[in-house]
Design a protein around this motif. Structure first.
Motif, PDB file in Angstrom:
ATOM      1  N   LYS A 209      44.509  43.967  48.350  1.00  0.00           N
ATOM      2  CA  LYS A 209      45.464  43.906  47.238  1.00  0.00           C
ATOM      3  C   LYS A 209      46.202  45.237  47.070  1.00  0.00           C
ATOM      4  O   LYS A 209      45.622  46.295  47.297  1.00  0.00           O
ATOM      5  CB  LYS A 209      44.729  43.563  45.935  1.00  0.00           C
ATOM      6  N   ILE A 243      31.527  36.728  41.836  1.00  0.00           N
ATOM      7  CA  ILE A 243      31.522  35.926  43.070  1.00  0.00           C
ATOM      8  C   ILE A 243      31.904  36.817  44.251  1.00  0.00           C
ATOM      9  O   ILE A 243      32.750  37.693  44.126  1.00  0.00           O
ATOM     10  CB  ILE A 243      32.486  34.704  43.001  1.00  0.00           C
ATOM     11  N   PRO A 249      29.889  29.737  42.420  1.00  0.00           N
ATOM     12  CA  PRO A 249      28.928  28.674  42.096  1.00  0.00           C
ATOM     13  C   PRO A 249      29.524  27.272  42.232  1.00  0.00           C
ATOM     14  O   PRO A 249      28.800  26.286  42.235  1.00  0.00           O
ATOM     15  CB  PRO A 249      28.545  28.971  40.643  1.00  0.00           C
ATOM     16  N   VAL A 261      43.166  25.566  38.943  1.00  0.00           N
ATOM     17  CA  VAL A 261      43.786  26.477  39.921  1.00  0.00           C
ATOM     18  C   VAL A 261      45.270  26.595  39.592  1.00  0.00           C
ATOM     19  O   VAL A 261      45.785  25.846  38.749  1.00  0.00           O
ATOM     20  CB  VAL A 261      43.634  25.930  41.363  1.00  0.00           C
TER      21      VAL A 261
END
Ligand SMILES: CC(C)(COP(=O)(O)OP(=O)(O)OC[C@H]1O[C@@H](n2cnc3c(N)ncnc32)[C@H](O)[C@@H]1O)[C@@H](O)C(=O)NCCC(=O)NCCS
Ligand SMILES: Nc1ncnc2c1ncn2[C@@H]1O[C@H](COP(=O)(O)OP(=O)(O)OP(=O)(O)O)[C@@H](O)[C@H]1O
Length: 532
Positions: A209, A243, A249, A261
């Motif tokens: 990024k 995550i 998960p 999303v």
């Protein structure tokens, strides 16, 4: 009953700028009319509560759409869209009143010191409303009344599916929580009756990024998401977890029903479902939110609202509080300018000099103190022997480099001679200059501990691959030599951790100049505050 006529106008402004305001809205379509003047009265958080969703003595409207929460998505997107240009204000549209019937209290995590209505109501009704409905009101609150609120039926997209589920999930980096993040989290909360799980990416997912070094620590990003969800919908469970891959998960949690999303991460949702199928689980329903564009992107910024743009916009601003140093005098105000090799320090230093700072390049001072007859010369010769003196009588820097770079003890000896001599010379030049602002440019500022002599530390950074390329070109070095020079220095993260202000010289020099000009302008404001 006496009607309070105060409108949001210059004359009606409360004397103090509020930290947190609550805007009670009857007409969500006209918030944009109130915001320009309201944003001058509140500087941190603006909660928005749709009056129409409350059972309220000020009037309540309950059209049919209020029975199906996700139908609010469009109204809420419309509200946030009107706030996009005020990115410094943390806007939070509250959902409890929308999701649960007969909600009486407007609960907020921050205490409210300004209450704003988009419509005039009788004074007694307003006072009564505030006393009985807003438990987090402060003792010294102010009120503002606007004139844009007549209820308009919110629009609903008939083609969308508005089902609700027990457990929704979404993922992201959530750096500097922005409007698009808030909309995604809002959609997830509107879709869930019991629980929202949010996966927040850990550091190994961030390297590609722009300006990743400025991404907030995981803990802050997790807390930012939790804080927002707890504010907008405290009634459901918020499970916010780190995550380390794109599945989190969601790949194997059988209790999850729906994933939220955006159109750019829809593919990620599909991949999560492919993984679930492999695990023998039901696929998640995929709810896709449209991309939201930035109202004023500059060149090098993204078209969409994005965390990278927010990071770019911090360049030149104070990113870390400036701790006062009691041992330093107020004048001159000393900026320590540092950064890695080829990161653009000299360019920044030169621009600051053009703007009016007294610029000292410590590399040049180091050369000066090595000269015959200058403070460090004799001590160096005494310590390292006559062999380090060249035929011209000057210290042979290559020779001395060969000695100290292979032996840390020798390097320490050299530093203990040269560093104090540099500091003394710098202080002497500062005294003579009579300058208001001094910029002390030094690659080794942090390593030598010279930041203690500076009121602020400013750092220039560029990605290591760009530094490598610049170093080869500028110093005519081989790839190997350039790599070993870079390997010997501290990494960008360390510079950023120590810096109050950061510059990024990745783009054209004009863009770097703009960052420096902004930093200078803000610095002058800060110094003015100190001196008055
Ligand atoms: C791998 C993931 C999690 C990484 O997140 P990313 O770095 O893109 O996060 P970021 O903070 O930038 O954005 C978070 C979410 O907001 C969306 N978003 C960001 N900017 C905008 C915008 N301007 N308009 C609309 N949505 C936006 C992103 O598309 C993403 O869905 C993500 O991209 C992804 O693939 N998500 C789908 C699968 C998923 O949710 N996995 C985790 C489940 S726990
Ligand atoms: N904004 C920019 N865009 C493109 N190139 C730049 C920019 N700023 C600097 N450069 C180039 O990068 C190189 C390094 O810049 P500069 O000499 O200012 O860095 P420095 O941090 O002072 O380096 P060092 O500490 O190694 O002397 C130069 O060749 C310069 O032209």
């Amino acid at each position: 009953m006496q009607q309070q006529k105060t409108l949001i106008s210059e004359a009606a402004r409360p004397k103090m700028i509020a930290k947190t305001a609550l805007l009670i809205v009857s007409n969500p379509n006209h918030i944009g009319k109130i915001l320009p003047s309201l944003t001058k009265q509140v500087n941190k958080t603006l909660y928005i509560q749709l009056l129409s969703a409350l059972s309220s003595p000020l009037g309540s409207f309950c059209p049919e759409i209020f029975n199906v929460w996700p139908k609010f998505t469009q109204t809420i997107s419309g509200i946030y869209a009107q706030t996009l240009q005020f990115e410094d204000l943390d806007v939070r549209v509250l959902l409890s009143g929308l999701k649960y019937k007969n909600v009486e209290y407007i609960k907020t995590r921050q205490p409210i010191d300004l209450v704003v209505f988009d419509k005039c109501y009788p004074e007694d009704d307003i006072t009564n409303f505030i006393k009985t409905r807003i438990p987090s009101i402060t003792d010294s609150y102010s009120i503002l009344l606007g004139d844009s609120g007549e209820f308009e039926e919110p629009t609903v997209d008939a083609t969308r599916d508005y089902n609700v589920y027990k457990h929704s999930v979404l993922g992201g980096t959530f750096d500097r929580l922005h409007t698009a993040h808030k909309l995604l989290l809002t959609e997830a909360a509107l879709r869930a009756t019991e629980k929202v799980t949010v996966g927040v990416t850990v550091e190994n997912m961030l390297g590609s990024k722009t300006l990743w070094e400025l991404i907030e620590p995981l803990e802050n990003r997790i807390n930012g998401v939790k804080d927002f969800l707890e504010d907008i919908n405290p009634e459901i469970i918020h499970n916010v977890v780190p995550i380390s891959d794109m599945y989190g998960p969601a790949k194997d949690d059988p209790t999850m029903d729906v994933i939220v999303v955006s159109s750019e991460t829809e593919r990620g949702g599909v991949k999560v479902n492919e993984m679930r199928c492999k695990c023998g689980l039901q696929p998640l329903k995929i709810v896709t939110v449209d991309l939201i564009n930035d109202p004023n992107p500059s060149p090098h910024e993204e078209i969409k609202v994005s965390s990278s743009t927010r990071r770019i916009r911090t360049l030149g601003k104070v990113i870390q509080a400036i701790t006062p140093k009691a041992h330093l005098t107020e004048k001159p105000y000393i900026i320590g300018l540092t950064g890695g090799i080829c990161s653009g320090k000299s360019g920044v230093g030169r621009r600051l000099a053009e703007l009016g700072a007294y610029h000292i390049d410590c590399d040049k001072v180091a050369h000066f103190v090595y000269e015959p007859g200058k403070p460090a010369y004799n001590k160096i010769v005494e310590t390292f022997g006559k062999e380090v003196v060249g035929e011209n009588g000057e210290i042979n820097r290559k020779e001395i480099g060969a000695i100290v770079f292979k032996d840390p003890k020798q390097l320490q000896k050299l530093n203990s001679i040269v560093w104090p001599a540099i500091v003394e010379e710098v202080q002497e030049r500062i005294r003579k200059s009579n300058a208001d602002v001094v910029v002390m440019e030094a690659a080794i500022l942090l390593g030598a501990g010279w930041n203690k002599h500076c009121h602020e530390v400013w750092a220039t950074v560029i990605p290591p691959d760009v530094a490598l390329q610049r170093l080869q070109e500028r110093n005519k070095l081989s790839l190997e030599d350039a790599k070993s020079r870079l390997a010997a220095q501290i990494d960008n993260k360390k510079y950023i951790e120590a810096a109050n202000v950061v510059f990024y010289s990745l783009w054209d020099t004009e863009t770097t100049k703009k960052q420096v000009d902004k930093a200078w302008e803000l610095l002058l404001e800060r110094i003015k505050c100190i001196n008055t």
